[in-house]
Design a protein around this motif. Structure first.
Motif, PDB file in Angstrom:
ATOM      1  N   SER A  44       0.788  -1.236   0.033  1.00 37.27           N
ATOM      2  CA  SER A  44      -0.067  -0.029   0.015  1.00 37.27           C
ATOM      3  C   SER A  44       0.824   1.226  -0.059  1.00 37.27           C
ATOM      4  N   GLN A  84      -7.258   0.398  -0.613  1.00 38.20           N
ATOM      5  CA  GLN A  84      -7.372  -0.414   0.517  1.00 38.20           C
ATOM      6  C   GLN A  84      -8.544   0.092   1.399  1.00 38.20           C
ATOM      7  N   ASP A 159      -5.760  -1.659  -4.867  1.00 41.18           N
ATOM      8  CA  ASP A 159      -4.876  -2.297  -3.702  1.00 41.18           C
ATOM      9  C   ASP A 159      -5.818  -3.475  -3.043  1.00 41.18           C
ATOM     10  N   GLU A 160      -5.499  -4.421  -3.240  1.00 37.47           N
ATOM     11  CA  GLU A 160      -6.184  -5.672  -2.753  1.00 37.47           C
ATOM     12  C   GLU A 160      -7.659  -5.528  -2.821  1.00 37.47           C
TER      13      GLU A 160
HETATM   14 MG    MG Z   1      -2.094  -2.620   2.005  1.00 29.69          MG
END
Ligand code: MG
Ligand code: ATP
Length: 319
Positions: A44, A84, A159-160
Motif C-alpha cells: 500500500s 485499500q 490495492d487488494e
Molecule cells: Mg496494504
C-alpha cells in the motif's frame, strides 16, 4: 515499449520504520502487473506513492511519464485508484458517490449519467440507489471500483481489490479486471496477498517482502525458477520394471523412490503425464494413483524468502 510506471530506488520511511526500501518498477502500457506480498510488506505504501498520496522519502517515480512529486495533480486526473482503506459515506447512495466522483473529474452531467449507466452492472442495479449502509462488503468494493472507473482512466491502481470477498464476488472482480484490460486496454497495477489471484490475473508479478522486491517475472517463469514439475505415482506392483521404463523416457529428468510413491521429475508436467502413463502401462506396472504437482507461487515465495506467504486463501482454487 511504452512504460506507464517507472520507479527508481523508491523509498519511504515512517520515523524509524523503513516501509519501502528501494523499489525499482517498470510497468508497460497494457500490462496487468501483480504486486504480491504478505501483510506489512509495503504494497500500500508503494501504491500511495505512485498515486501521489504519499511523498517518497527517497528515489523517484514517474507515472504516465510524469513525476509523482512535481506533477502530482496532473497524474491524479489521469489515473484511477481503488485503495485499500477507501472510506465511503454510509448515508449516501451508490449513485451519489458515482456522481460526486464524476464531478471531481470534470465530467459533464450527461457524461456522468451515461457513465453510471455503463458501470451500473458492476454495482447491482437495485442497490445503486440504496444507502451504502445497506451494502455488503463485496458491494462496497465493487462500488469503489466503479468510482475509480468513472473517468475511463488509462491506468488503474487496485490495492487488494478482493481481500475479504467471498469466492463469487472475487470471481466477479476478476472478470471485470480482465475485461477492462482486454476490451479497453487499461493498464492495471494490482496488489494482492493471494497467490492464486496474482497467478490468475497478472501478466507479470513482482514479489515484495519487507519493503524490497525479491522476485519478478511472469507467473510461469517464477514457478519454473523454483524447479521441475513432479509426477507422483503410486505403483502397487512392478515397481522395478516401472523405474527401468521411466528412466528410458526422454521427458523424465529423474526418478526417485519415495516412501509411498515414485517421484518423477519432469520439466514440463502437462506434456509428460501421458508418455509416463503409457510407459508404466507397457512395463506392466499396476498404478494406484498418478498426480501431477506443479510448483505454486507459494513455492516461489518460500524459495525467495524462506517463509510461507501466510495469507489464508479461501478462494477455493488450486494452482
Ligand atoms: Mg496494504
Ligand atoms: N502511516 C504510517 N505510519 C507508520 N507506519 C506505517 C504507516 N503506513 C505504513 N506503515 C508501516 O509500513 C509497513 C508497510 O505497510 P503497508 O501498509 O505498505 O503494507 P502492505 O503490504 O500494504 O500490507 P497489507 O497487506 O496488510 O495491506 C508496515 O510495517 C506498516 O506498519
Amino acid at each position: 515499449m511504452e512504460m506507464v510506471i517507472e520507479a527508481d530506488g523508491l523509498k519511504r520511511s515512517f520515523g524509524d520504520v523503513d516501509a519501502v526500501r528501494g523499489v525499482d518498477l517498470q510497468v508497460a502500457k497494457g500490462e496487468i502487473y501483480g504486486f504480491l506480498g504478505p501483510n506489512g510488506a509495503g504494497k500500500s505504501t508503494v501504491v500511495k506513492m505512485l498515486t501521489t498520496l504519499l511523498t517518497p522519502t527517497g528515489g523517484s517515480a514517474k507515472v504516465l511519464g510524469m513525476d509523482v512529486v512535481d506533477q502530482a495533480d496532473d497524474i491524479r486526473l489521469r489515473i484511477g485508484a481503488a485503495l485499500q482503506d477507501a472510506s465511503l459515506d454510509d448515508k449516501q447512495s451508490g449513485r451519489e458517490i458515482l456522481r460526486m466522483q464524476g464531478a471531481l473529474y470534470g465530467l459533464t452531467k450527461p457524461e456522468v449519467e451515461q457513465r453510471i449507466d455503463e458501470l451500473s452492472t458492476l454495482v447491482e442495479f437495485d442497490a445503486i440507489d440504496r444507502w451504502i449502509r445497506t451494502y455488503s462488503g463485496g458491494m462496497k468494493r465493487r462500488l469503489d471500483l466503479a468510482a475509480s472507473l468513472m473517468h475511463n482512466p488509462d491506468l488503474l491502481f487496485l490495492d487488494e481489490p478482493t481481500t475479504g470477498l467471498d469466492p463469487t464476488s472475487r470471481a466477479r472482480v476478476w472478470e471485470e479486471v480482465r475485461a477492462l484490460n482486454t476490451e479497453l486496454g487499461t493498464t492495471i497495477f494490482l496488489t494482492t496477498q493471494y497467490l492464486e489471484e496474482a497467478d490468475e490475473l497478472a501478466d507479470r508479478v513482482g514479489i515484495i517482502n519487507a519493503g524490497q522486491i525479491v522476485g519478478e517475472g511472469t507467473p510461469d517463469a517464477l514457478k519454473k525458477s523454483v524447479g521441475a514439475d513432479v509426477i507422483q505415482v503410486r505403483v502397487t506392483e512392478g515397481v522395478d520394471a516401472a523405474i527401468t521404463a521411466l528412466n528410458q523416457l526422454d521427458v523424465v529428468d529423474k526418478v526417485e523412490q519415495g516412501p509411498r510413491a515414485l517421484l518423477i521429475s519432469v520439466s514440463d508436467g502437462a506434456a509428460s503425464v501421458s508418455p509416463v502413463a503409457v510407459a508404466l502401462d507397457e512395463a506392466g506396472a499396476t498404478v494406484a494413483e498418478l498426480t501431477l504437482r506443479t510448483p505454486t507461487l507459494d513455492d516461489v515465495f518460500l524459495d525467495l524468502t524462506g517463509d510461507r506467504i501466510g495469507a489464508t486463501d479461501d478462494s477455493g482454487g488450486t494452482s
